[in-house]
Design a protein around this motif. Sequence first.
Motif, short mmCIF file in Angstrom:
data_model
loop_
_atom_site.label_atom_id
_atom_site.label_comp_id
_atom_site.label_asym_id
_atom_site.label_seq_id
_atom_site.Cartn_x
_atom_site.Cartn_y
_atom_site.Cartn_z
N ALA A 212 0.97 -1.48 -0.51
CA ALA A 212 -0.13 -0.19 0.16
C ALA A 212 0.63 1.33 -0.08
O ALA A 212 0.40 2.46 -0.55
CB ALA A 212 -0.62 0.29 0.92
N ILE A 213 2.12 1.56 0.68
CA ILE A 213 3.51 2.09 0.15
C ILE A 213 4.24 1.98 -0.56
O ILE A 213 5.16 3.30 -0.13
CB ILE A 213 3.70 2.73 2.00
CG1 ILE A 213 4.15 1.07 2.33
CG2 ILE A 213 2.73 2.71 2.66
CD1 ILE A 213 5.50 2.00 3.53
N GLY A 214 4.12 1.36 -1.38
CA GLY A 214 4.92 0.65 -2.64
C GLY A 214 5.82 0.13 -2.50
O GLY A 214 7.41 0.47 -3.08
N LEU A 215 5.82 -0.89 -1.07
CA LEU A 215 6.72 -1.78 -1.39
C LEU A 215 7.01 -3.09 -1.14
O LEU A 215 5.78 -3.62 -1.06
CB LEU A 215 7.34 -1.74 0.38
CG LEU A 215 7.61 -0.28 0.89
CD1 LEU A 215 7.94 -0.29 2.23
CD2 LEU A 215 9.18 0.51 -0.26
N ASN A 216 7.04 -3.18 -2.06
CA ASN A 216 6.96 -5.03 -2.51
C ASN A 216 8.51 -5.67 -2.94
O ASN A 216 7.85 -6.77 -2.66
CB ASN A 216 6.02 -4.60 -4.34
CG ASN A 216 4.69 -3.98 -4.31
OD1 ASN A 216 3.96 -4.07 -4.03
ND2 ASN A 216 4.85 -2.81 -5.20
N THR A 217 9.04 -4.96 -3.80
CA THR A 217 10.37 -5.65 -3.22
C THR A 217 11.46 -4.87 -2.33
O THR A 217 11.02 -4.31 -2.00
CB THR A 217 10.99 -6.33 -4.94
OG1 THR A 217 11.87 -4.33 -5.31
CG2 THR A 217 9.76 -6.05 -5.68
N THR A 218 12.48 -6.30 -2.34
CA THR A 218 14.16 -5.23 -1.34
C THR A 218 13.96 -4.07 -2.13
O THR A 218 14.70 -3.40 -1.98
CB THR A 218 14.93 -6.49 -1.11
OG1 THR A 218 14.81 -7.13 -2.49
CG2 THR A 218 14.47 -7.61 -0.64
N ALA A 219 14.38 -3.90 -3.21
CA ALA A 219 14.90 -2.82 -4.42
C ALA A 219 14.24 -1.70 -3.71
O ALA A 219 14.31 -0.62 -3.36
CB ALA A 219 14.83 -3.12 -5.78
N ASP A 220 12.43 -1.77 -3.60
CA ASP A 220 11.75 -0.87 -3.09
C ASP A 220 11.53 -0.35 -1.36
O ASP A 220 11.92 0.65 -1.73
CB ASP A 220 10.16 -1.59 -3.29
CG ASP A 220 9.60 -1.71 -4.83
OD1 ASP A 220 10.06 -1.16 -5.20
OD2 ASP A 220 9.21 -2.47 -4.70
N VAL A 221 12.86 -1.24 -0.84
CA VAL A 221 12.94 -1.58 0.64
C VAL A 221 14.44 -0.19 0.35
O VAL A 221 14.19 0.81 1.31
CB VAL A 221 13.03 -2.34 1.24
CG1 VAL A 221 13.73 -1.65 2.93
CG2 VAL A 221 11.38 -2.92 1.40
N ARG A 222 15.43 -0.53 0.20
CA ARG A 222 16.28 -0.24 -0.26
C ARG A 222 15.89 1.05 -0.81
O ARG A 222 17.05 2.43 -0.28
CB ARG A 222 17.18 -0.86 -0.93
CG ARG A 222 18.03 -2.40 -0.21
CD ARG A 222 19.30 -2.97 -1.28
NE ARG A 222 18.56 -2.58 -2.79
CZ ARG A 222 18.41 -4.50 -3.31
NH1 ARG A 222 18.10 -5.01 -2.01
NH2 ARG A 222 17.87 -4.16 -4.79
N ALA A 223 15.02 1.58 -1.60
CA ALA A 223 15.22 2.97 -2.54
C ALA A 223 14.50 4.19 -1.14
O ALA A 223 13.82 4.92 -1.03
CB ALA A 223 14.88 3.33 -3.29
N TYR A 224 13.69 3.15 -0.11
CA TYR A 224 12.56 4.11 0.48
C TYR A 224 13.09 4.93 1.61
O TYR A 224 14.54 4.85 2.30
CB TYR A 224 11.31 3.32 1.06
CG TYR A 224 10.10 3.71 1.52
CD1 TYR A 224 9.59 4.08 0.96
CD2 TYR A 224 10.36 3.85 3.01
CE1 TYR A 224 7.95 4.63 1.52
CE2 TYR A 224 8.69 3.95 3.85
CZ TYR A 224 7.70 4.97 2.59
OH TYR A 224 6.87 5.46 3.29
N PRO A 225 12.49 5.72 1.77
CA PRO A 225 13.08 6.67 2.98
C PRO A 225 13.70 6.47 4.19
O PRO A 225 12.07 5.64 5.34
CB PRO A 225 12.09 8.52 3.64
CG PRO A 225 11.44 8.21 2.23
CD PRO A 225 11.67 6.79 1.12
N ARG A 226 14.60 6.01 4.62
CA ARG A 226 15.14 5.29 6.24
C ARG A 226 14.26 5.63 7.37
O ARG A 226 13.34 4.82 7.94
CB ARG A 226 16.83 5.17 6.03
CG ARG A 226 17.51 4.39 7.64
CD ARG A 226 18.21 4.55 7.97
NE ARG A 226 19.13 3.13 8.91
CZ ARG A 226 19.12 2.21 9.07
NH1 ARG A 226 19.27 1.73 7.14
NH2 ARG A 226 19.55 1.80 10.34
N ASP A 227 13.98 6.74 7.36
CA ASP A 227 13.35 7.32 8.40
C ASP A 227 11.71 7.17 8.28
O ASP A 227 11.10 7.15 9.89
CB ASP A 227 13.73 9.03 8.68
CG ASP A 227 13.76 10.23 7.88
OD1 ASP A 227 13.39 9.17 6.78
OD2 ASP A 227 13.86 11.19 7.70
N LEU A 228 11.60 7.64 7.14
CA LEU A 228 9.80 7.17 7.44
C LEU A 228 9.43 5.64 7.28
O LEU A 228 8.37 5.71 8.45
CB LEU A 228 9.86 7.58 5.46
CG LEU A 228 8.16 7.67 5.75
CD1 LEU A 228 7.35 8.54 6.44
CD2 LEU A 228 8.09 8.08 4.01
#
Length: 371
Positions: A212-228
């Motif tokens: 729902a927040i756009g995280l489907n793969t590990t690549a998405d997690v690595r690109a997502y703002p860490r603090d958020l």
Amino acid sequence: MKSESGEYNSTSAELKHSPKKIIHVDMDCFYAAVEMRENPAYRHVPLAVGGAKERRGVLSTCNYLARKYGVRSAMPTAQAYKLCPDLVVVPGNMALYKQISQQIRQIFSQYTQLIEPLSLDEAYLDVTHCQLHHGSATLIAEAIRSEIFETTGLTASAGVAPNKFIAKIASDENKPNGICVVTPDQVAEFVAELPLRKIPGVGKVTAEKLAAIGLNTTADVRAYPRDLLFQQYGKFAQSLIDKSHGIDNRNLSLERNRKSVGVEFTLSHDIHTFDDALAVMKKLLPELKTRVARNAKRDVTSAIAKQVVKLKFSDFKSTTIEKSSQQIDDSLFVSLLQGALLRQNQRGIRLVGLSVGLTEKKPQVQLKFEF
């Protein structure tokens, strides 16, 4: 270290500085495979092990032919029959499954004493310091799979990797009867675009929330703002970040103390009232107390920490409610049942479950007085 043959290997001189060598062994459709071994007539039919349709049973597992129809473990038997009308369902033989599991455990112990069993049909093995087969984790895994087949007539799949997380996922890559080796220098590539739903601990609900927040793969997690990510998921965020980079520093858990003891009953027909649910609960309580007492004899280090009531409704959705308690209190279970029924929303009740959560006993400290 990766050898020219692609094996996960290390020399004695490198041993102190080499990464861990973890094998995850997972038997292929274990219960169903045992039934097919015992009765060859089952080998060419869609087969499942579980409860009868008439009793609103649930499947424990099924063979690969049944899976082609969409049949899966933990699926209601009635639903499985709709997908596969020719499905053969057998009740299973837990005593035999445990006996074979012990044979498999003995095979593991020939290679290492660092064994973390996850269930009867799967386990982690740390073979970092095993010097058999020239210290090659790949050859050790192949030897284990071969010996399991020779001893039991059953096949196993294995994942070989520098940590538990990667090994667990790898063991599922080439099922059935396969092996997948991920050497340390292949970890980054292996997790580069890994679907988050493959990560142990990321269930269906969590995966949907992440999507729902756009995280489907590990690549998405690595690109997502860490603090958020930490704001949204707290401590779980760190685990998600680590695994998205292929990091897992956990050692094998060699002490498998139970975290809970419970009993549940699936009803042959839905019930709707508190009195009906209470009647089921009263029938379950003696069995729960027996199981708790039996566990206390085996594990003197555990103590009761909470009581839990579980209800599954007619739409197959479950709810649990719990409260801290240091001993079984019948009246507390009644109170918890009342609280769980507040979530019923006019649905029928198809399952009632009771359990206690366990925790490690705190050591008693003897007070000393100066005279």
